[in-house]
Motif scaffolding. Structure first.
Motif, mmCIF file in Angstrom:
data_model
loop_
_atom_site.group_PDB
_atom_site.id
_atom_site.type_symbol
_atom_site.label_atom_id
_atom_site.label_comp_id
_atom_site.label_asym_id
_atom_site.label_seq_id
_atom_site.Cartn_x
_atom_site.Cartn_y
_atom_site.Cartn_z
ATOM 1 N N THR A 1 0.835 -1.203 0.000
ATOM 2 C CA THR A 1 0.000 0.000 0.000
ATOM 3 C C THR A 1 0.868 1.250 0.000
ATOM 4 O O THR A 1 0.620 2.207 -0.742
ATOM 5 N N ALA A 2 1.910 1.232 0.818
ATOM 6 C CA ALA A 2 2.821 2.377 0.883
ATOM 7 C C ALA A 2 3.551 2.582 -0.444
ATOM 8 O O ALA A 2 3.809 3.718 -0.857
ATOM 9 N N ASP A 3 3.877 1.484 -1.120
ATOM 10 C CA ASP A 3 4.625 1.561 -2.375
ATOM 11 C C ASP A 3 3.824 2.209 -3.498
ATOM 12 O O ASP A 3 4.397 2.785 -4.423
ATOM 13 N N THR A 4 2.483 2.082 -3.443
ATOM 14 C CA THR A 4 1.661 2.626 -4.526
ATOM 15 C C THR A 4 0.976 3.941 -4.151
ATOM 16 O O THR A 4 0.558 4.682 -5.038
ATOM 17 N N ALA A 5 0.879 4.252 -2.867
ATOM 18 C CA ALA A 5 0.172 5.461 -2.435
ATOM 19 C C ALA A 5 0.892 6.715 -2.921
ATOM 20 O O ALA A 5 2.087 6.891 -2.688
ATOM 21 N N GLY A 6 0.161 7.580 -3.609
ATOM 22 C CA GLY A 6 0.713 8.853 -4.044
ATOM 23 C C GLY A 6 1.786 8.732 -5.097
ATOM 24 O O GLY A 6 2.524 9.684 -5.365
ATOM 25 N N ARG A 7 1.926 7.558 -5.711
ATOM 26 C CA ARG A 7 2.984 7.338 -6.693
ATOM 27 C C ARG A 7 2.453 7.460 -8.111
ATOM 28 O O ARG A 7 1.250 7.548 -8.351
ATOM 29 N N ASP A 8 3.345 7.418 -9.054
ATOM 30 C CA ASP A 8 3.003 7.412 -10.464
ATOM 31 C C ASP A 8 1.985 6.290 -10.718
ATOM 32 O O ASP A 8 2.148 5.168 -10.224
ATOM 33 N N PRO A 9 0.915 6.555 -11.496
ATOM 34 C CA PRO A 9 -0.108 5.524 -11.750
ATOM 35 C C PRO A 9 0.437 4.247 -12.367
ATOM 36 O O PRO A 9 -0.217 3.197 -12.308
ATOM 37 N N LYS A 10 1.639 4.298 -12.952
ATOM 38 C CA LYS A 10 2.166 3.089 -13.577
ATOM 39 C C LYS A 10 2.417 1.984 -12.561
ATOM 40 O O LYS A 10 2.436 0.800 -12.917
ATOM 41 N N TYR A 11 2.604 2.354 -11.278
ATOM 42 C CA TYR A 11 2.791 1.327 -10.253
ATOM 43 C C TYR A 11 1.532 0.475 -10.127
ATOM 44 O O TYR A 11 1.604 -0.754 -10.069
ATOM 45 N N GLN A 12 0.383 1.133 -10.059
ATOM 46 C CA GLN A 12 -0.857 0.382 -9.951
ATOM 47 C C GLN A 12 -1.160 -0.348 -11.250
ATOM 48 O O GLN A 12 -1.685 -1.465 -11.236
ATOM 49 N N THR A 13 -0.818 0.270 -12.376
ATOM 50 C CA THR A 13 -0.992 -0.405 -13.667
ATOM 51 C C THR A 13 -0.226 -1.714 -13.684
ATOM 52 O O THR A 13 -0.726 -2.751 -14.129
ATOM 53 N N LEU A 14 0.996 -1.667 -13.188
ATOM 54 C CA LEU A 14 1.831 -2.865 -13.158
ATOM 55 C C LEU A 14 1.174 -3.964 -12.338
ATOM 56 O O LEU A 14 1.087 -5.121 -12.779
ATOM 57 N N VAL A 15 0.723 -3.634 -11.134
ATOM 58 C CA VAL A 15 0.082 -4.629 -10.268
ATOM 59 C C VAL A 15 -1.159 -5.202 -10.944
ATOM 60 O O VAL A 15 -1.395 -6.420 -10.938
ATOM 61 N N ASP A 16 -1.951 -4.324 -11.562
ATOM 62 C CA ASP A 16 -3.193 -4.772 -12.207
ATOM 63 C C ASP A 16 -2.915 -5.696 -13.384
ATOM 64 O O ASP A 16 -3.582 -6.726 -13.550
ATOM 65 N N VAL A 17 -1.931 -5.352 -14.202
ATOM 66 C CA VAL A 17 -1.605 -6.169 -15.375
ATOM 67 C C VAL A 17 -1.109 -7.548 -14.945
ATOM 68 O O VAL A 17 -1.533 -8.581 -15.482
#
Length: 298
Positions: free
Chosen positions: A211-227
């Motif tokens: 959660t800390a790694d993706t919070a407030g970060r570039d959206p590509k982090y969440q894109t990566l997890v989702d993909v």
């Protein structure tokens, strides 16, 4: 317990995603691997319209820096442990064994599911020929499911029972449910109870850290997890432990002593950022990256 038969087809593209980032580093054979396995095409197919987010990586790309750190920190710990027998689960296409068996006193067994092993073996032979590397009697590529102890047992005979084993995995446990993690850990406990040695893995990020790694970060982090979650049909977040306390409780109950340390080993150099100013984004990723080392409690 066995992973479902579809798992190889679902998980193997993620090994090629890591190989895609590694090609921009000085990790041995990483450029050969990227070429022989056509990793760019695999990544393009994975990310489709989001592909420009990940290509081309810049010199300060956090994904390139992280996969390089993860690989090199495991290597550094193996050397620190003076490991002469190494068993790697879900080795993918890193070819760490090919690098380390340049030392003829070291035996290395890379294992993975059958589909990946069958695809990798002829490519390794091509890479060895290209680099004029002779056949090595201390390097093995075997089809083994970490959740099936009878398959594990079949490769242990290649090791000296009087010498300890270092067990490594990189990018495996994230995909396993808690029940599967339990089976994998119990199997590793059996091996280390017989041989001695240690288990080295970076794969134990908790839900809090994710959660800390993706919070407030570039959206590509969440894109990566989702993909990755979609491609593997594995829920990375819900497969994770709640926090570090849950990690410690889980493994100590099985019978391990657990230590955790930074992946930023002294004097460890990352070629992807050498000579370039480190961004805050990369600094955050590298400072929070950890390596877990476990041994059988006595």
């Amino acid at each position: 317990m066995k992973i479902q038969p579809s798992t190889h087809a679902q998980v193997s593209p993620t090994a090629k995603l890591v190989a895609y980032w590694r090609q921009f580093t000085d990790i041995p054979y990483s450029k050969d691997i990227a070429s022989f396995f056509h990793v760019k095409e695999v990544v393009q197919d994975l990310f489709k319209e989001d592909f420009p987010i990940f290509f081309p990586p810049q010199t300060d790309d956090p994904f390139v820096a992280y996969v390089q750190l993860r690989y090199k920190s495991i290597q550094a710990e193996l050397l620190r442990q003076n490991s002469k027998q190494v068993l790697e689960f879900a080795s993918g296409i890193s070819l760490r064994g090919l690098t380390m068996t340049a030392d003829p006193t070291l035996t290395y067994i890379e294992t993975d599911l059958p589909g990946i092993t069958e695809e990798k073996t002829p490519v390794v032979e091509q890479i060895m020929r290209a680099h004029k590397i002779a056949h090595r009697d201390n390097l093995f590529f075997e089809s083994v499911n970490i959740l099936n102890f009878s398959e594990i047992e079949s490769v242990l005979e290649k090791f000296d029972p009087q010498q300890p084993i270092a067990i490594v995995n990189e990018g495996l446990l994230q995909y396993l449910s808690l029940e599967e993690k339990q089976t994998a850990a119990e199997n590793i406990y059996k091996i280390l109870s017989r041989f001695g040695g240690c288990w080295i893995t970076p794969d134990l990020d908790s839900k809090i850290q994710m959660t800390a790694d993706t919070a407030g970060r570039d959206p590509k982090y969440q894109t990566l997890v989702d993909v990755i979650s979609k491609e593997t049909d594995r829920d990375l977040f819900n497969n994770a432990f709640e926090d570090d306390a849950a990690v410690l409780d889980f493994f100590t109950k099985i019978g391990f002593t657990v230590s955790v340390q930074s992946q930023l080993y002294p004097d460890l150099e990352l070629s992807s950022i050498t000579g370039a100013p480190m961004s805050n984004e990369i600094a955050q990723d590298l400072e929070t990256a950890r390596l877990w080392v476990m041994k059988v409690a006595v």
